[in-house]
Design a protein around this motif. Sequence first.
Motif, short mmCIF file in Angstrom:
data_model
loop_
_atom_site.label_atom_id
_atom_site.label_comp_id
_atom_site.label_asym_id
_atom_site.label_seq_id
_atom_site.Cartn_x
_atom_site.Cartn_y
_atom_site.Cartn_z
N ASP A 77 0.85 -1.19 0.00
CA ASP A 77 0.00 0.00 0.00
C ASP A 77 0.89 1.24 0.00
O ASP A 77 1.52 1.56 1.01
CB ASP A 77 -0.91 -0.02 1.24
CG ASP A 77 -1.83 1.19 1.31
OD1 ASP A 77 -1.75 2.05 0.41
OD2 ASP A 77 -2.64 1.27 2.26
N GLY A 78 0.94 1.92 -1.14
CA GLY A 78 1.81 3.09 -1.27
C GLY A 78 1.52 4.16 -0.24
O GLY A 78 2.42 4.91 0.17
N GLY A 79 0.27 4.26 0.21
CA GLY A 79 -0.08 5.26 1.20
C GLY A 79 0.58 5.05 2.54
O GLY A 79 0.76 5.99 3.31
N LEU A 80 0.95 3.80 2.86
CA LEU A 80 1.58 3.49 4.14
C LEU A 80 3.10 3.34 4.02
O LEU A 80 3.78 3.20 5.03
CB LEU A 80 0.99 2.19 4.72
CG LEU A 80 -0.49 2.26 5.10
CD1 LEU A 80 -0.97 0.92 5.64
CD2 LEU A 80 -0.74 3.36 6.14
N TYR A 81 3.60 3.38 2.81
CA TYR A 81 5.06 3.26 2.58
C TYR A 81 5.53 4.40 1.68
O TYR A 81 6.13 4.21 0.64
CB TYR A 81 5.39 1.90 1.95
CG TYR A 81 5.19 0.74 2.90
CD1 TYR A 81 6.22 0.30 3.72
CD2 TYR A 81 3.95 0.11 2.98
CE1 TYR A 81 6.03 -0.76 4.60
CE2 TYR A 81 3.74 -0.93 3.87
CZ TYR A 81 4.78 -1.37 4.67
OH TYR A 81 4.60 -2.41 5.54
N GLN A 82 5.19 5.61 2.12
CA GLN A 82 5.49 6.78 1.29
C GLN A 82 6.98 7.01 1.12
O GLN A 82 7.42 7.58 0.12
CB GLN A 82 4.81 8.01 1.88
CG GLN A 82 3.29 7.93 1.81
CD GLN A 82 2.60 9.18 2.31
OE1 GLN A 82 3.22 10.22 2.46
NE2 GLN A 82 1.30 9.08 2.56
N ASN A 83 7.77 6.56 2.09
CA ASN A 83 9.23 6.70 1.96
C ASN A 83 9.75 5.84 0.81
O ASN A 83 10.63 6.27 0.04
CB ASN A 83 9.93 6.34 3.26
CG ASN A 83 9.63 4.92 3.72
OD1 ASN A 83 8.53 4.41 3.48
ND2 ASN A 83 10.58 4.28 4.39
N VAL A 84 9.21 4.64 0.67
CA VAL A 84 9.62 3.75 -0.43
C VAL A 84 9.12 4.31 -1.76
O VAL A 84 9.84 4.28 -2.77
CB VAL A 84 9.08 2.32 -0.22
CG1 VAL A 84 9.61 1.39 -1.31
CG2 VAL A 84 9.48 1.79 1.15
N VAL A 85 7.89 4.82 -1.76
CA VAL A 85 7.32 5.42 -2.97
C VAL A 85 8.18 6.60 -3.43
O VAL A 85 8.49 6.74 -4.62
CB VAL A 85 5.86 5.87 -2.72
CG1 VAL A 85 5.37 6.74 -3.87
CG2 VAL A 85 4.95 4.67 -2.55
#
Length: 529
Positions: A157-165
Amino acid sequence: MLTKEILQALKGYAESMQKNVTFVVQTGEHSKREELVSFLSDIAGVSDKLSLEERDTKGVLRSSISFLLEADGEDTGIRFSGIPGGHEFNSLILGMLHASGTELKIDDSVKAIVKGVKEELNFEVFISLSCHNCPEVVQALNQFALLNPNITSEMIDGGLYQNVVAERDIQGVPSVYLNGELFANGKVDASVLIDKLIERDPSLKEANKGESLPLQDVTVIGGGPAGVASAIYSARKGLKVTVVADRFGGQVKDTMGIENLISVSKTTGPELVGNLMEHMNDYDITLKEHVRVDSVEQGNVKTITLSSGEQIRTRSIIVATGARWRELGVPGEKENVGNGVAYCPHCDGPFFKGKDVAVIGGGNSGIEAALDLAGIVKSVTVFEFMPELKADQVLIDQAEKRENITIIRNAATHQITAENGKVNAIEYQDRNTTELHTLPLSGVFVQIGLVPNSQFMEGVVDMSKYGEIVIDTKCNTSAPGIFAAGDVTTVPYKQIVISMGEGAKASLAAFEYLLSHEVIEMDEETQAA
């Protein structure tokens, strides 16, 4: 999070489970962890074949809001990082049921390709919970993982892993990584994934060489409204029918609001596609999904070669492959797909929350996209090439009422610029004054119509200068025994209801052809004589 009605439905689904499935959650701290554990506990509570364990799985799972599925104590290769709610809830439930032994609804030829993979493949799928296209990719890769122990699939879920995104400069979903490298993004479906696997290892389709079916009366290429109508009408005539579809439902699957399908006051694309599949399943129709047609060989008996390596011999063909998004064809478009250039506002809109974006195209699709985006982004600028918008007046009126929507008419897009790998502006020309302007923004959504999916028929049938297959009033093409229907053809007005009618018409024309052009199959002994 889960209502009593949903839990009751899950209880019914779980009754068919054959294996014990365990949700294994990584230990640790996270603000969302309690919510994740509660969510999975509720699901596990519907059956004694489901359980939840918190375990130190560092090196296997990404974080403390990641979990994997085990079946009878064995790792299935299915992972989720985040809470799979929204559109991804079905991905979790299907993964759970398939892991427990529920039959995978995937074509045997696709299974053979996936099972043939020898190298270790670790997929990561970055998604948005509001993306309606993402689950198709997640579910396909989850099935790949279940078919082959060399494959793992992780929904993120990109919303919860914004650092990776941010680290990977992801601006569109689904975005699929393989072994840490970008594998596919933007408009992705299972057939694209299969194609890319074959590109990596062409030998994967060797197992499918040769004929996979007995001689067919009608082979329908395409699984949208026209294709399904053709198949159903053909099956009702008692004919042997096969449908070949790289993506069942086609463009309809991406349409969120449908209010002009006569007798159905309101529906959505996914709902309609589900109804099409349900209706088609009432008949003895073979569906070969997630594969494409590579070539068509003419003759009394025609030969269709599929991307999987299979061949289908058939007495007649109905081409109903629809159309795809038209590209602008300007500098900076292809280079920035997934990094600010997008074609699906429903999928990628959330990535531009609070930002300035543009929509190219003033037809219904463009204005609808602007209205959808207006509730998410800071501002939307609509660019229309012509002096007047082509959209329905009711949509134009709605757009003009929105304070954060600006409409620029008579504007020609010249290029899309980017900085540090992300779109930062659009350059356009005022066609009245020829003056060039630059508008700073973060995203460009292209909505300028469709291109027919007819390339595989080049040299087989006549086409218009736009690539549409030329047909007569009975859907006949220039090649005997080959018919065409829907958006891929020269029929005017690309509408769902028209495609359905054209599909039915093509089927009736094919039936007439088969009655008047009997094809006699001779065995080798007769031919030798």
